[in-house]
Scaffold this motif. Structure first.
Motif, PDB file in Angstrom:
ATOM      1  N   THR A  34       0.841  -1.191   0.000  1.00 44.64           N
ATOM      2  CA  THR A  34       0.000   0.000   0.000  1.00 44.64           C
ATOM      3  C   THR A  34       0.875   1.239   0.000  1.00 44.64           C
ATOM      4  N   THR A  36       0.799   5.196   0.561  1.00 42.42           N
ATOM      5  CA  THR A  36      -0.015   6.243   1.164  1.00 42.42           C
ATOM      6  C   THR A  36       0.384   7.586   0.584  1.00 42.42           C
ATOM      7  N   LYS A  51      -5.909   6.519 -10.198  1.00 44.52           N
ATOM      8  CA  LYS A  51      -5.738   5.280  -9.437  1.00 44.52           C
ATOM      9  C   LYS A  51      -6.279   4.079 -10.216  1.00 44.52           C
ATOM     10  N   ASN A  55      -3.844   1.005 -11.505  1.00 45.31           N
ATOM     11  CA  ASN A  55      -4.032  -0.371 -11.051  1.00 45.31           C
ATOM     12  C   ASN A  55      -4.267  -1.361 -12.183  1.00 45.31           C
ATOM     13  N   ILE A  61      -0.408  -2.988  -6.223  1.00 45.96           N
ATOM     14  CA  ILE A  61      -0.119  -1.785  -5.432  1.00 45.96           C
ATOM     15  C   ILE A  61      -1.422  -1.039  -5.143  1.00 45.96           C
ATOM     16  N   ASN A  62      -1.763  -0.961  -3.890  1.00 47.33           N
ATOM     17  CA  ASN A  62      -2.948  -0.225  -3.464  1.00 47.33           C
ATOM     18  C   ASN A  62      -2.564   1.221  -3.169  1.00 47.33           C
ATOM     19  N   LYS A  64      -3.487   4.497  -1.451  1.00 42.27           N
ATOM     20  CA  LYS A  64      -4.359   5.011  -0.394  1.00 42.27           C
ATOM     21  C   LYS A  64      -4.173   6.518  -0.287  1.00 42.27           C
TER      22      LYS A  64
END
Length: 265
Positions: A34, A36, A51, A55, A61-62, A64
């Motif tokens: 993740t 941030t 985003k 993705n 890969i997130n 946030k």
């Protein structure tokens, strides 16, 4: 027992497949992490779209997002909030954090640019220019709090440059978010407001009267940097590079930002 040629062909195919998956540099079966990203809330719509696109290439890969005004972002980092990337809407935030060693050396750069516009409700007819705000019938002007919302700083500069600050400052209604300014103008609680162009186009209840010409306020530059606390520096660099790609720039242009290719560092 003698193995058939078919057996050896199948075995070789399986070995090749395993080697290809393990060695292929574009393999997306990487460790899930993740990132941030602390960012100005004026970037919300564009970053949300980006985003989704990112993705498609990097499902492991997130991203946030933690969105707030620039003053709040600075305070969060100073108070120990950990993360990977910071994108405020004014350079002074990164100036302050850089002087206190919160940024990863060599990663800061200018990223995007924005503009200030004068907005009114859809049915307003008597305002066509910033100087019209001096008229007696104009009672309330919504703009950002100079400390919390960076757009307020630029709005104040416009009135100073036009020489009308003393005439209009009694009418100011300060907001901590551009979304609040939009709401006030939409609902008739303010006769007019000053916001970023990127925020104004998101509202169906207001119209843009005029764009502040260059020179009426200091450049609105969004800097970007990797935070020193980032545990994912390589991935953070990759995401920043993606934000500067043609695919991401198309999204920023859609939301009325001026992209990096037209900004000098």
């Amino acid at each position: 027992m003698r193995k058939s040629p078919f057996f050896f062909t199948l075995l070789c195919s399986a070995i090749v497949s395993v080697l290809f998956v393990s060695c292929n540099p574009t393999n997306k079966q990487a460790k899930f992490i993740t990132l941030t990203v602390y960012a100005s809330d004026s970037l919300k719509s564009a970053l949300t779209d980006i985003k989704t696109i990112y993705n498609q290439d990097y499902p492991n890969i997130n991203i946030k997002y933690k969105l707030a005004n620039s003053g709040t972002l600075e305070k969060l980092i100073e108070e120990g909030a950990r993360g990977d990337i910071l994108i405020p809407s004014k350079a002074k935030v990164l100036d302050n954090l850089q002087s206190k060693n919160f940024l990863l050396a060599g990663t800061r750069q200018n990223f995007l640019k924005n503009q200030i516009v004068l907005i009114v409700s859809k049915d307003t007819q008597n305002i066509s220019d910033f100087k019209d705000l001096t008229h007696q019938q104009i009672q309330k002007i919504a703009l950002g709090d100079n400390i919390q919302e960076a757009s307020g700083k630029y709005a104040s500069e416009i009135f100073v440059k036009l020489g009308i600050l003393e005439q209009v400052k009694i009418k100011f209604v300060f907001m901590s978010k551009n979304s609040e300014i939009l709401s006030f103008v939409e609902n008739g609680k303010a006769n007019a407001g000053l916001v970023y162009a990127t925020d104004a186009i998101l509202s169906k209840g207001v119209k843009i009267v005029t764009l502040a010409p260059q020179g009426l306020h200091s450049p609105i530059v969004y800097p970007i940097a990797i935070l020193k606390t980032s545990p994912h520096i390589s991935e953070a660099r990759n995401f920043i590079q993606f934000l500067q790609s043609d695919r991401a720039e198309a999204v920023f242009l859609k939301y009325r930002f001026v992209v990096n290719s037209n900004i000098s560092n």
